[in-house]
Scaffold this motif. Sequence first.
Motif, PDB file in Angstrom:
ATOM      1  N   ALA A 154      13.115   4.443   4.674  1.00 39.55           N
ATOM      2  CA  ALA A 154      12.215   4.008   3.603  1.00 39.55           C
ATOM      3  C   ALA A 154      12.040   2.494   3.653  1.00 39.55           C
ATOM      4  CB  ALA A 154      12.754   4.442   2.248  1.00 39.55           C
ATOM      5  N   ALA A 155      13.117   1.775   3.903  1.00 41.35           N
ATOM      6  CA  ALA A 155      13.051   0.318   3.992  1.00 41.35           C
ATOM      7  C   ALA A 155      12.285  -0.109   5.236  1.00 41.35           C
ATOM      8  CB  ALA A 155      14.461  -0.262   4.012  1.00 41.35           C
ATOM      9  N   TYR A 156      12.421   0.647   6.305  1.00 41.96           N
ATOM     10  CA  TYR A 156      11.679   0.343   7.539  1.00 41.96           C
ATOM     11  C   TYR A 156      10.179   0.458   7.274  1.00 41.96           C
ATOM     12  CZ  TYR A 156      10.932   0.116  12.607  1.00 41.96           C
ATOM     13  OH  TYR A 156      10.554  -0.275  13.878  1.00 41.96           O
ATOM     14  N   ASN A 157       9.800   1.406   6.447  1.00 42.75           N
ATOM     15  CA  ASN A 157       8.387   1.644   6.152  1.00 42.75           C
ATOM     16  C   ASN A 157       7.842   0.734   5.057  1.00 42.75           C
ATOM     17  OD1 ASN A 157       6.445   3.449   4.163  1.00 42.75           O
ATOM     18  ND2 ASN A 157       5.888   3.627   6.314  1.00 42.75           N
ATOM     19  N   ALA A 158       8.572   0.627   3.952  1.00 43.46           N
ATOM     20  CA  ALA A 158       8.059  -0.084   2.777  1.00 43.46           C
ATOM     21  C   ALA A 158       8.708  -1.435   2.542  1.00 43.46           C
ATOM     22  CB  ALA A 158       8.239   0.791   1.532  1.00 43.46           C
ATOM     23  N   GLY A 159       9.787  -1.712   3.269  1.00 45.67           N
ATOM     24  CA  GLY A 159      10.503  -2.963   3.081  1.00 45.67           C
ATOM     25  C   GLY A 159      11.732  -2.784   2.209  1.00 45.67           C
ATOM     26  N   PRO A 160      12.804  -3.521   2.498  1.00 46.65           N
ATOM     27  CA  PRO A 160      14.028  -3.416   1.694  1.00 46.65           C
ATOM     28  C   PRO A 160      13.810  -3.740   0.222  1.00 46.65           C
ATOM     29  CG  PRO A 160      14.435  -4.594   3.747  1.00 46.65           C
ATOM     30  CD  PRO A 160      12.951  -4.455   3.627  1.00 46.65           C
ATOM     31  N   GLY A 161      12.879  -4.642  -0.058  1.00 48.14           N
ATOM     32  CA  GLY A 161      12.627  -5.008  -1.443  1.00 48.14           C
ATOM     33  C   GLY A 161      12.214  -3.824  -2.288  1.00 48.14           C
ATOM     34  N   ALA A 162      11.378  -2.954  -1.719  1.00 49.75           N
ATOM     35  CA  ALA A 162      10.915  -1.781  -2.456  1.00 49.75           C
ATOM     36  C   ALA A 162      12.063  -0.803  -2.699  1.00 49.75           C
ATOM     37  CB  ALA A 162       9.785  -1.095  -1.694  1.00 49.75           C
ATOM     38  N   VAL A 163      12.912  -0.615  -1.698  1.00 44.18           N
ATOM     39  CA  VAL A 163      14.055   0.288  -1.854  1.00 44.18           C
ATOM     40  C   VAL A 163      15.022  -0.249  -2.895  1.00 44.18           C
ATOM     41  CG1 VAL A 163      16.060   1.281  -0.678  1.00 44.18           C
ATOM     42  CG2 VAL A 163      13.856   1.175   0.500  1.00 44.18           C
ATOM     43  N   ASP A 164      15.265  -1.544  -2.856  1.00 42.62           N
ATOM     44  CA  ASP A 164      16.182  -2.146  -3.825  1.00 42.62           C
ATOM     45  C   ASP A 164      15.601  -2.086  -5.239  1.00 42.62           C
ATOM     46  OD1 ASP A 164      17.774  -2.676  -1.658  1.00 42.62           O
ATOM     47  OD2 ASP A 164      17.243  -4.804  -1.545  1.00 42.62           O
ATOM     48  N   LYS A 165      14.307  -2.282  -5.348  1.00 40.52           N
ATOM     49  CA  LYS A 165      13.650  -2.265  -6.658  1.00 40.52           C
ATOM     50  C   LYS A 165      13.800  -0.913  -7.345  1.00 40.52           C
ATOM     51  CE  LYS A 165       9.095  -2.677  -8.859  1.00 40.52           C
ATOM     52  NZ  LYS A 165       7.656  -2.976  -8.644  1.00 40.52           N
ATOM     53  N   TYR A 166      13.629   0.158  -6.571  1.00 46.62           N
ATOM     54  CA  TYR A 166      13.681   1.508  -7.148  1.00 46.62           C
ATOM     55  C   TYR A 166      15.050   2.168  -6.980  1.00 46.62           C
ATOM     56  CZ  TYR A 166       8.641   1.178  -7.725  1.00 46.62           C
ATOM     57  OH  TYR A 166       7.376   0.789  -8.110  1.00 46.62           O
ATOM     58  N   HIS A 167      15.984   1.445  -6.361  1.00 43.17           N
ATOM     59  CA  HIS A 167      17.338   1.975  -6.161  1.00 43.17           C
ATOM     60  C   HIS A 167      17.299   3.324  -5.435  1.00 43.17           C
ATOM     61  CE1 HIS A 167      18.712  -1.216  -8.794  1.00 43.17           C
ATOM     62  NE2 HIS A 167      17.846  -0.812  -9.707  1.00 43.17           N
ATOM     63  N   GLY A 168      16.441   3.410  -4.462  1.00 42.99           N
ATOM     64  CA  GLY A 168      16.296   4.646  -3.689  1.00 42.99           C
ATOM     65  C   GLY A 168      14.977   4.618  -2.948  1.00 42.99           C
ATOM     66  N   VAL A 169      14.577   5.778  -2.431  1.00 42.19           N
ATOM     67  CA  VAL A 169      13.291   5.869  -1.741  1.00 42.19           C
ATOM     68  C   VAL A 169      12.184   5.584  -2.753  1.00 42.19           C
ATOM     69  CG1 VAL A 169      11.718   7.364  -0.458  1.00 42.19           C
ATOM     70  CG2 VAL A 169      14.194   7.553  -0.101  1.00 42.19           C
ATOM     71  N   PRO A 170      11.318   4.605  -2.499  1.00 41.93           N
ATOM     72  CA  PRO A 170      10.264   4.249  -3.466  1.00 41.93           C
ATOM     73  C   PRO A 170       9.323   5.432  -3.731  1.00 41.93           C
ATOM     74  CG  PRO A 170      10.477   2.578  -1.768  1.00 41.93           C
ATOM     75  CD  PRO A 170      11.283   3.753  -1.310  1.00 41.93           C
ATOM     76  N   PRO A 171       8.741   5.482  -4.910  1.00 39.53           N
ATOM     77  CA  PRO A 171       7.834   6.588  -5.253  1.00 39.53           C
ATOM     78  C   PRO A 171       6.442   6.417  -4.658  1.00 39.53           C
ATOM     79  CG  PRO A 171       7.942   5.057  -7.078  1.00 39.53           C
ATOM     80  CD  PRO A 171       8.933   4.556  -6.055  1.00 39.53           C
ATOM     81  N   TYR A 172       6.403   5.965  -3.405  1.00 46.97           N
ATOM     82  CA  TYR A 172       5.137   5.800  -2.705  1.00 46.97           C
ATOM     83  C   TYR A 172       4.923   7.033  -1.840  1.00 46.97           C
ATOM     84  CZ  TYR A 172       6.357   0.881  -3.645  1.00 46.97           C
ATOM     85  OH  TYR A 172       6.759  -0.297  -4.215  1.00 46.97           O
ATOM     86  N   ARG A 173       3.759   7.645  -1.966  1.00 47.73           N
ATOM     87  CA  ARG A 173       3.506   8.854  -1.190  1.00 47.73           C
ATOM     88  C   ARG A 173       3.643   8.602   0.313  1.00 47.73           C
ATOM     89  NH1 ARG A 173      -1.984  12.615  -1.402  1.00 47.73           N
ATOM     90  NH2 ARG A 173      -1.320  14.096   0.216  1.00 47.73           N
ATOM     91  N   GLU A 174       3.082   7.478   0.781  1.00 48.84           N
ATOM     92  CA  GLU A 174       3.138   7.172   2.206  1.00 48.84           C
ATOM     93  C   GLU A 174       4.580   7.064   2.690  1.00 48.84           C
ATOM     94  OE1 GLU A 174       2.290   3.462   5.248  1.00 48.84           O
ATOM     95  OE2 GLU A 174       1.274   3.494   3.303  1.00 48.84           O
ATOM     96  N   THR A 175       5.404   6.382   1.917  1.00 47.40           N
ATOM     97  CA  THR A 175       6.796   6.174   2.324  1.00 47.40           C
ATOM     98  C   THR A 175       7.579   7.476   2.313  1.00 47.40           C
ATOM     99  OG1 THR A 175       6.776   3.900   1.499  1.00 47.40           O
ATOM    100  CG2 THR A 175       8.925   4.937   1.795  1.00 47.40           C
ATOM    101  N   ARG A 176       7.383   8.283   1.273  1.00 52.01           N
ATOM    102  CA  ARG A 176       8.119   9.552   1.204  1.00 52.01           C
ATOM    103  C   ARG A 176       7.700  10.499   2.324  1.00 52.01           C
ATOM    104  NH1 ARG A 176       9.439  10.951  -5.144  1.00 52.01           N
ATOM    105  NH2 ARG A 176      10.588   9.021  -5.516  1.00 52.01           N
ATOM    106  N   GLU A 177       6.415  10.505   2.645  1.00 49.44           N
ATOM    107  CA  GLU A 177       5.947  11.350   3.737  1.00 49.44           C
ATOM    108  C   GLU A 177       6.445  10.820   5.080  1.00 49.44           C
ATOM    109  OE1 GLU A 177       1.736  11.568   3.271  1.00 49.44           O
ATOM    110  OE2 GLU A 177       1.853  13.271   1.892  1.00 49.44           O
TER     111      GLU A 177
END
Length: 235
Positions: A190-213
């Motif tokens: 998830a961090a590779y796709n959306a960036g570590p900042g997004a993962v840290d912000k949501y404390h997990g896989v971000p709720p972005y459809r692209e990232t989850r897919e």
Amino acid sequence: MRFKAVCAGVAMVLAVCPLTHAAEHVTLKNGFELDCARREAVGDKIRLYLVEKGGASDDSNYLEVAADAVVRVETVADVPEPVVAPKIQGPVTIMTAPTKEEMHEMLAHAGEAHHIDEDLLASVVRAESGGQVRAVSRTGAQGLMQLMPGTANAMGVQDAFQPAQNIAGGTAYLDTLLTRYHDNVALALAAYNAGPGAVDKYHGVPPYRETREYVARVIREFNRRKQMALVAQAK
């Protein structure tokens, strides 16, 4: 070797070529898409020329794919402003994808250096670029593992379009993410796709459809490769 999570899903990876004139939007069998200036048949291959300069195609800049890999071609009537990839040090000398054997050797070498399963790296390559050496995303990510210029520079990559350098840099970056998230592969992807900042912000896989897919697609491909290996061993 690092890898824990299991899930399924499909995501599409898009790439765009910088253009200044009318072009064609090409869809490949593996789901990869790109805009090209022109196509040319060379034996059983198709060359997809990526850049036009002064109204003429630049013959040094192309992707070469199998003829049956092209499943759809659409004319692009209104081409948006060019997306220009930042300049990279060093010459670009490889225009076609590495052979299966060469890819295996590069992935195995990088995986061994960072204690990451080769099949996981291969799955990331497939999701990121579809194995296209000169893939460039709309945000400027480059090469097989789609490295942003800043990431490539931080990982010591001088030419992101050189397969061995790109894989080495992408693997090193994934290693840092696996270490950061204590070998939680889903979070690292998830961090590779959306960036570590997004993962840290949501404390997990971000709720972005692209990232989850994306995470689901990589893990599904990894599972597929392991299942194929088990089948091959059983024969």
